[in-house]
Write a protein that holds these residues in place. Structure first.
Motif, PDB file in Angstrom:
ATOM      1  N   LYS A 376       1.262  -1.135   0.244  1.00  0.00           N
ATOM      2  CA  LYS A 376       0.015  -0.304   0.196  1.00  0.00           C
ATOM      3  C   LYS A 376       1.285   1.562   0.052  1.00  0.00           C
ATOM      4  O   LYS A 376       0.571   2.221  -1.004  1.00  0.00           O
ATOM      5  CB  LYS A 376      -1.183  -0.264   1.205  1.00  0.00           C
ATOM      6  CG  LYS A 376      -2.672  -0.909   1.097  1.00  0.00           C
ATOM      7  CD  LYS A 376      -3.038  -1.155   2.113  1.00  0.00           C
ATOM      8  CE  LYS A 376      -4.573  -1.434   1.936  1.00  0.00           C
ATOM      9  NZ  LYS A 376      -4.720  -1.408   3.402  1.00  0.00           N
ATOM     10  N   ASN A 377       1.762   0.819   1.045  1.00  0.00           N
ATOM     11  CA  ASN A 377       2.866   2.557   1.195  1.00  0.00           C
ATOM     12  C   ASN A 377       3.021   2.527  -0.794  1.00  0.00           C
ATOM     13  O   ASN A 377       3.269   3.517  -0.572  1.00  0.00           O
ATOM     14  CB  ASN A 377       3.754   2.224   1.499  1.00  0.00           C
ATOM     15  CG  ASN A 377       3.768   2.215   3.209  1.00  0.00           C
ATOM     16  OD1 ASN A 377       2.456   2.853   3.428  1.00  0.00           O
ATOM     17  ND2 ASN A 377       4.321   1.173   4.207  1.00  0.00           N
ATOM     18  N   ALA A 378       3.887   1.995  -1.691  1.00  0.00           N
ATOM     19  CA  ALA A 378       4.307   1.537  -2.547  1.00  0.00           C
ATOM     20  C   ALA A 378       3.221   2.407  -3.749  1.00  0.00           C
ATOM     21  O   ALA A 378       3.731   2.972  -4.496  1.00  0.00           O
ATOM     22  CB  ALA A 378       4.992   0.330  -2.846  1.00  0.00           C
ATOM     23  N   MET A 379       1.550   1.823  -3.487  1.00  0.00           N
ATOM     24  CA  MET A 379       1.479   2.636  -4.076  1.00  0.00           C
ATOM     25  C   MET A 379       0.713   3.422  -3.996  1.00  0.00           C
ATOM     26  O   MET A 379      -0.364   4.543  -5.249  1.00  0.00           O
ATOM     27  CB  MET A 379      -0.315   1.484  -4.309  1.00  0.00           C
ATOM     28  CG  MET A 379      -0.457   0.221  -4.310  1.00  0.00           C
ATOM     29  SD  MET A 379      -1.190  -1.420  -3.880  1.00  0.00           S
ATOM     30  CE  MET A 379      -3.203  -0.770  -4.282  1.00  0.00           C
ATOM     31  N   ALA A 380       1.033   4.251  -2.937  1.00  0.00           N
ATOM     32  CA  ALA A 380       0.874   5.497  -2.018  1.00  0.00           C
ATOM     33  C   ALA A 380      -0.011   7.125  -3.228  1.00  0.00           C
ATOM     34  O   ALA A 380      -0.708   7.759  -3.250  1.00  0.00           O
ATOM     35  CB  ALA A 380       0.701   5.610  -0.994  1.00  0.00           C
ATOM     36  N   PRO A 381       1.892   6.904  -4.008  1.00  0.00           N
ATOM     37  CA  PRO A 381       2.298   8.107  -4.797  1.00  0.00           C
ATOM     38  C   PRO A 381       1.030   8.560  -6.475  1.00  0.00           C
ATOM     39  O   PRO A 381       0.620   8.955  -6.818  1.00  0.00           O
ATOM     40  CB  PRO A 381       3.425   7.775  -5.576  1.00  0.00           C
ATOM     41  CG  PRO A 381       3.509   7.589  -4.757  1.00  0.00           C
ATOM     42  CD  PRO A 381       3.343   6.284  -4.078  1.00  0.00           C
ATOM     43  N   PHE A 382       0.122   6.819  -6.579  1.00  0.00           N
ATOM     44  CA  PHE A 382      -1.141   6.531  -7.419  1.00  0.00           C
ATOM     45  C   PHE A 382      -2.498   6.767  -7.212  1.00  0.00           C
ATOM     46  O   PHE A 382      -2.784   5.754  -6.207  1.00  0.00           O
ATOM     47  CB  PHE A 382      -0.809   4.694  -8.483  1.00  0.00           C
ATOM     48  CG  PHE A 382       1.273   5.163  -8.624  1.00  0.00           C
ATOM     49  CD1 PHE A 382       1.132   5.981 -10.048  1.00  0.00           C
ATOM     50  CD2 PHE A 382       1.653   4.568  -8.119  1.00  0.00           C
ATOM     51  CE1 PHE A 382       2.671   5.796 -10.273  1.00  0.00           C
ATOM     52  CE2 PHE A 382       3.409   4.384  -8.165  1.00  0.00           C
ATOM     53  CZ  PHE A 382       3.748   4.939  -9.675  1.00  0.00           C
ATOM     54  N   VAL A 383      -2.219   7.811  -7.337  1.00  0.00           N
ATOM     55  CA  VAL A 383      -3.928   8.526  -6.957  1.00  0.00           C
ATOM     56  C   VAL A 383      -5.437   8.202  -7.741  1.00  0.00           C
ATOM     57  O   VAL A 383      -5.813   8.868  -8.321  1.00  0.00           O
ATOM     58  CB  VAL A 383      -4.007   9.930  -5.975  1.00  0.00           C
ATOM     59  CG1 VAL A 383      -5.447   9.684  -6.158  1.00  0.00           C
ATOM     60  CG2 VAL A 383      -3.255  10.216  -5.056  1.00  0.00           C
ATOM     61  N   CYS A 384      -6.020   7.061  -7.433  1.00  0.00           N
ATOM     62  CA  CYS A 384      -7.019   6.460  -8.177  1.00  0.00           C
ATOM     63  C   CYS A 384      -7.971   8.446  -8.886  1.00  0.00           C
ATOM     64  O   CYS A 384      -7.915   8.910  -7.968  1.00  0.00           O
ATOM     65  CB  CYS A 384      -7.887   5.676  -7.839  1.00  0.00           C
ATOM     66  SG  CYS A 384      -9.217   5.043  -9.006  1.00  0.00           S
ATOM     67  N   LYS A 385      -8.482   8.592 -10.117  1.00  0.00           N
ATOM     68  CA  LYS A 385      -9.103   8.967 -10.354  1.00  0.00           C
ATOM     69  C   LYS A 385     -10.737   8.956  -9.860  1.00  0.00           C
ATOM     70  O   LYS A 385     -11.526  10.068  -9.827  1.00  0.00           O
ATOM     71  CB  LYS A 385      -9.474   9.385 -11.792  1.00  0.00           C
ATOM     72  CG  LYS A 385      -7.790  10.120 -12.267  1.00  0.00           C
ATOM     73  CD  LYS A 385      -7.931  10.062 -13.735  1.00  0.00           C
ATOM     74  CE  LYS A 385      -6.790  10.241 -14.080  1.00  0.00           C
ATOM     75  NZ  LYS A 385      -6.802  10.606 -15.810  1.00  0.00           N
ATOM     76  N   TYR A 386     -11.268   7.643  -9.788  1.00  0.00           N
ATOM     77  CA  TYR A 386     -12.488   7.717  -9.162  1.00  0.00           C
ATOM     78  C   TYR A 386     -12.696   6.901  -7.538  1.00  0.00           C
ATOM     79  O   TYR A 386     -11.184   6.465  -7.475  1.00  0.00           O
ATOM     80  CB  TYR A 386     -12.600   6.681 -10.294  1.00  0.00           C
ATOM     81  CG  TYR A 386     -12.523   6.195 -11.802  1.00  0.00           C
ATOM     82  CD1 TYR A 386     -13.139   7.087 -12.209  1.00  0.00           C
ATOM     83  CD2 TYR A 386     -11.616   6.152 -11.971  1.00  0.00           C
ATOM     84  CE1 TYR A 386     -13.395   7.579 -13.297  1.00  0.00           C
ATOM     85  CE2 TYR A 386     -11.326   5.528 -13.630  1.00  0.00           C
ATOM     86  CZ  TYR A 386     -12.325   6.820 -14.172  1.00  0.00           C
ATOM     87  OH  TYR A 386     -12.022   7.132 -15.071  1.00  0.00           O
ATOM     88  N   VAL A 387     -13.989   7.159  -7.187  1.00  0.00           N
ATOM     89  CA  VAL A 387     -13.770   6.887  -5.613  1.00  0.00           C
ATOM     90  C   VAL A 387     -15.065   6.928  -5.714  1.00  0.00           C
ATOM     91  O   VAL A 387     -16.033   6.308  -6.244  1.00  0.00           O
ATOM     92  CB  VAL A 387     -13.268   8.800  -5.078  1.00  0.00           C
ATOM     93  CG1 VAL A 387     -11.920   8.979  -5.002  1.00  0.00           C
ATOM     94  CG2 VAL A 387     -15.161   9.174  -5.259  1.00  0.00           C
ATOM     95  N   ALA A 388     -15.459   5.626  -4.120  1.00  0.00           N
ATOM     96  CA  ALA A 388     -16.869   5.532  -3.838  1.00  0.00           C
ATOM     97  C   ALA A 388     -16.697   6.456  -2.138  1.00  0.00           C
ATOM     98  O   ALA A 388     -16.535   7.700  -1.752  1.00  0.00           O
ATOM     99  CB  ALA A 388     -16.748   4.018  -2.849  1.00  0.00           C
TER     100      ALA A 388
END
Length: 534
Positions: A376-388
């Motif tokens: 999750k820490n490695a994924m943190a810089p990549f922010v999804c454009k879509y949310v719930a």
């Protein structure tokens, strides 16, 4: 001595008449077979004084005729390469010592090592290459794998390769300076190639009789255990049955080699040891469920990267390319090796961890938590454009969707009995591009641990995964009761493990599964103050 002297003479066949060279080479080969050939009692007559004298005389006569036939000095400077040795080794193929008498194999091994030494001498110092930690693949092999990947994966894999250290580069430069080209003669090279071919062919008459009694005993012992499929995980039982079938097939094969017998016997032993009882399996306990979901989401950053934006403020100083490199190293990348097996470029990756079941314990639970956190820490810089987001009903109840932690909180205990109950409280913000799907937790219920996955309609790729957390509900049944208090008691006393969302649920406001929070859960379970869900 006569043979050795000629090997060092460095004669170039192109400098002599063909007929004279043929006579010379025939005499030299015959002498070499006597001088270096494998000794067997059956061939004792070959080593008589008369035969030895005749071989030496023939060689000396051929040498004189060769020198007379050419004005070129007998010792020339022919361009010599190890190509004949390489060809001989390739022709010999993969020879396993287990299939032959050892005295014969050792003779071949000696010739093989001598040939490889000559090849290595011509190679000279080898420049240090880029590499991936934990991988034995060369830079060329890694690059070939990267070239078959999608553009985003390729970019990440190439960037993840580490440059050789300054020490390695300096050592290489020193070796280059000290390197001297080998001075092997053409005959020495050809002799080495001939020796390899000779001893390889000699091995054919030195094959050992294949012994199968120990394989037969292993098969009978395995069958006597009467392993039941229902008792073991599907993967471990499938491996066992495959190993048993292979062992039985080879045991019935009259052409089986000793090395093959060893291999199937060993695999049958290992497959039995690897049988994983369902009652002890981390996979069967659902311990990998969250990890597998996070892995699927991380993969979507590569396969559907248009759904993400790069946030440099969350990258700890890394550039976008460096962040991709870090993510692929932590996530992993599977490829098919030359034997057709699935392998992973990154031995310490989340994918590689998830590929192996383990006996479930507090230690394994902590390992899984650490792998998830790292990913999750490695994924943190990549922010999804879509949310719930919470629905109107969810907002009225106090439900929150926390993007940073990917949690759904604020749910009233006892209110989530079905997937529709979850969907009544949260929804996809952009329903034209994404869809929200709810999955039950490991217990098949919709309390803590249930997930809502936001997926792209275009590809089905998961781009966000939200986990339900009801504070105090550490067993996932959606309510706070005595069973939760009991689970916390076991966790506090290191008799059971709470991981992921369940650990978060037990940590309440402080984030710690401790006696203070245990007391609050006990109080709520038996009619005291309700636990705040915000």
């Amino acid at each position: 001595k006569a043979v050795d002297s000629e090997f060092k003479a460095n004669r170039d066949s192109s400098k002599y008449p063909a007929e004279a060279w043929k006579t010379y080479w025939t005499a030299l080969t015959a002498a070499a077979k006597i001088a270096y050939g494998p000794f067997k009692k059956a061939n004792l007559g070959n080593y008589s004084d008369d035969n030895l004298t005749a071989a030496i005389t023939a060689l000396e006569t051929a040498v004189k005729a060769l020198d007379t036939a050419s004005t070129t000095p007998s010792s020339g400077s022919a361009t010599v390469t190890p190509a004949p040795i390489e060809a001989a080794l390739k022709a010999a193929g993969d020879i396993n010592y287990q299939n032959f008498d050892l005295y014969a194999y050792w003779a071949y091994e000696k010739a093989m090592k001598a040939g490889n030494a000559i090849i290595d001498a011509y190679k000279g110092p080898v420049a240090p290459e880029k590499y991936i930690d934990g991988s034995s693949l060369s830079e060329a092999e890694i690059t070939a794998i990267a070239n078959k990947a999608t553009a985003t994966y390729k970019r990440a894999i190439v960037a993840s390769m580490k440059a050789p250290s300054i020490e390695a580069q300096n050592a290489y430069m020193d070796a280059v300076k000290a390197y001297k080209a080998p001075s092997y003669s053409e005959l020495e090279v050809r002799n080495s190639a001939k020796n390899i071919a000779w001893y390889a062919s000699f091995l054919k008459s030195a094959a050992v009789k294949t012994e199968k009694q120990f394989l037969d005993k292993e098969i009978k012992a395995a069958k006597a255990q009467d392993y039941k499929e229902a008792d073991y995980t599907a993967g471990s039982y499938a491996r066992y049955t495959k190993a048993l079938a292979a062992a039985e097939a080879l045991n019935a094969n009259a052409e089986a080699l000793q090395s093959e017998v060893f291999d199937v016997k060993y695999e049958l032993e290992i497959a039995q040891r690897a049988l994983m009882p369902k009652s002890a399996s981390a996979l069967e306990a659902g311990a990998y469920t969250e990890l597998e979901a996070v892995i699927a989401q991380a993969k979507s950053i590569f396969t559907d990267n248009s759904a993400y934006t790069f946030d440099a403020s969350k990258a700890d100083g890394l550039t976008e390319t460096e962040a991709y490199a870090k993510l692929v190293s932590v996530l992993g990348y599977e490829y098919t090796d030359e034997k057709g097996n699935t392998a992973n470029l990154y031995s310490g990756s989340a994918e590689n961890y998830a590929a192996n079941d383990r006996f479930y314990s507090n230690v394994v639970a902590a390992q899984i938590d650490a792998v998830i956190t790292n990913l999750k820490n490695a994924m943190a810089p990549f922010v999804c454009k879509y949310v719930a987001v919470p629905t109107t009903a969810g907002s009225n109840e106090g439900v929150s969707v926390t993007e940073s932690a990917s949690l759904i909180t604020g749910v009233t205990p006892g209110s989530l009995a079905t997937a529709d109950d979850v969907l009544a409280r949260v929804t996809a913000k952009d329903s034209s591009a994404t869809t929200l799907n709810v999955a039950a937790n490991a217990a098949g219920l919709y309390g803590t641990g249930a997930t809502a996955t936001l997926s792209l309609k275009s590809s089905g790729a998961p781009v966000a995964i939200y986990t339900v957390v009801i504070y105090g509900d550490v067993n996932g049944d959606g309510v706070v009761d005595g069973f939760d208090a009991s689970s916390m008691d076991l966790a506090i006393n290191n008799k059971a493990a709470l991981t992921g969302a369940y650990k978060t649920a037990g940590g309440l406001a402080t984030g710690k599964v401790d006696l203070a929070n245990y007391g609050l859960v006990v109080d709520a379970a038996y009619g005291g103050a309700a636990i705040a869900q915000k």
